[in-house]
Design an enzyme around this catalytic site. Structure first.
Site, PDB file in Angstrom:
ATOM      1  N   ASP A 176      35.851  48.034  42.338  1.00 52.21           N
ATOM      2  CA  ASP A 176      35.235  46.850  42.944  1.00 52.21           C
ATOM      3  C   ASP A 176      34.192  47.303  43.946  1.00 52.21           C
ATOM      4  O   ASP A 176      34.335  48.353  44.573  1.00 52.21           O
ATOM      5  CB  ASP A 176      36.273  45.913  43.563  1.00 52.21           C
ATOM      6  CG  ASP A 176      37.103  46.546  44.661  1.00 52.21           C
ATOM      7  OD1 ASP A 176      36.738  46.384  45.840  1.00 52.21           O
ATOM      8  OD2 ASP A 176      38.129  47.182  44.350  1.00 52.21           O
ATOM      9  N   GLU A 204      42.095  38.255  53.051  1.00 51.23           N
ATOM     10  CA  GLU A 204      42.564  39.279  53.994  1.00 51.23           C
ATOM     11  C   GLU A 204      42.203  38.970  55.440  1.00 51.23           C
ATOM     12  O   GLU A 204      42.567  39.733  56.334  1.00 51.23           O
ATOM     13  CB  GLU A 204      42.022  40.650  53.599  1.00 51.23           C
ATOM     14  CG  GLU A 204      40.504  40.729  53.556  1.00 51.23           C
ATOM     15  CD  GLU A 204      40.012  42.115  53.160  1.00 51.23           C
ATOM     16  OE1 GLU A 204      40.139  43.039  53.993  1.00 51.23           O
ATOM     17  OE2 GLU A 204      39.496  42.255  52.031  1.00 51.23           O
TER      18      GLU A 204
END
Length: 201
Positions: A9, A99
Site C-alpha cells: 500500500d 486509525e
C-alpha cells in the site's frame, strides 16, 4: 493451508511508484491512498490507480478516516475521486483507514466508521475493507464493523499470523511490514480476493 498473495500500500509519501517493477517482483494487489476528510485528495492517486491497472495489479483505494467530519460527505468525496481517476471495475477494492480518533470517544469513532462504510456500500456498490490496529480496535473504535473484511496492521507479528481483535473473528489482509514499504498478504487466490471487490451486477 492456502497460499499467500502479496501486496503493498502506498500514499503520496512514496512519490511516483514503479508499478511495473512491483508487478515483476510478484506484487498481485495494492491499495493507494485516495482521500482524507472531505476535501483532501492524494496528488498521486490517479497516477497510482492507472499504474496498478496497467500492470495488472488488483486495484485498491483507501480513505483515511477523520471521525470529526461528516461520513456521508467523506464517502462522496472518496467515490468522486475514484470516478475522476477512471472509476471502479470488476474486482477493484476499497478500504477505510481507521486509525485516528480525532479526540473523540470510541462510540463516536465507531459510528463514523459504520456510517462511512454504509454510504460507500450504498453509493459505490462495493463493501469496504476496514484497516486498523489491534490496540485501536480493542479500545472500542471498531464496534459494529465485524461484517466488513479486516485489513489488520500488525507488523510485530509473523507474516500471515496477526492477532485478530474484536469484533472480527478472522483477518482478510495482514499488513506485516511497514519498512521501507507497507507490505501485505491475503490468504487465498487472486480470484478469491477480487470476489471481495466491486461487482457491477
Amino acid at each position: 493451508m492456502k497460499g499467500l498473495l502479496h501486496g503493498i500500500d502506498v500514499s503520496n509519501w512514496q512519490g511516483a511508484v514503479n508499478w511495473a517493477g512491483h508487478a515483476d517482483n510478484g506484487i498481485a494487489f495494492a491499495f493507494a491512498k485516495a482521500t482524507e476528510g472531505d476535501g483532501w485528495t492524494d496528488r498521486y492517486f490517479a497516477q497510482n490507480w492507472h499504474g496498478m491497472r496497467e500492470s495488472w495489479i488488483v486495484c485498491g483505494a483507501y480513505h483515511f478516516g477523520r471521525p470529526k467530519g461528516d461520513p456521508a460527505e467523506h464517502a462522496r468525496h472518496f467515490l468522486q475521486t475514484i470516478r475522476a481517476a477512471g472509476g471502479l471495475r470488476r474486482g477493484d477494492l476499497v478500504a477505510l483507514d481507521l486509525e485516528s480518533n480525532d479526540g473523540l470517544k470510541p462510540e463516536k469513532v465507531a459510528d463514523y466508521a459504520r456510517r462511512w462504510c454504509h454510504h460507500v456500500e450504498r453509493l459505490g456498490g462495493v463493501r469496504p475493507f476496514v484497516y486498523t490496529y489491534q490496540w485501536f480496535a480493542d479500545a472500542g473504535n471498531c464496534a459494529g464493523l465485524g461484517e466488513y473484511p479486516l485489513w489488520i496492521a500488525s507488523p510485530a507479528r509473523a507474516r500471515g499470523e496477526p492477532i485478530v481483535p474484536s469484533p472480527w473473528r478472522r483477518w482478510t489482509i495482514h499488513q506485516y511490514s511497514n519498512s521501507p514499504l507497507d507490505r501485505n498478504v491475503f490468504r487465498g487466490s487472486r480470484h478469491e480476493l477480487t470476489r471481495l471487490g466491486f461487482d457491477p451486477r
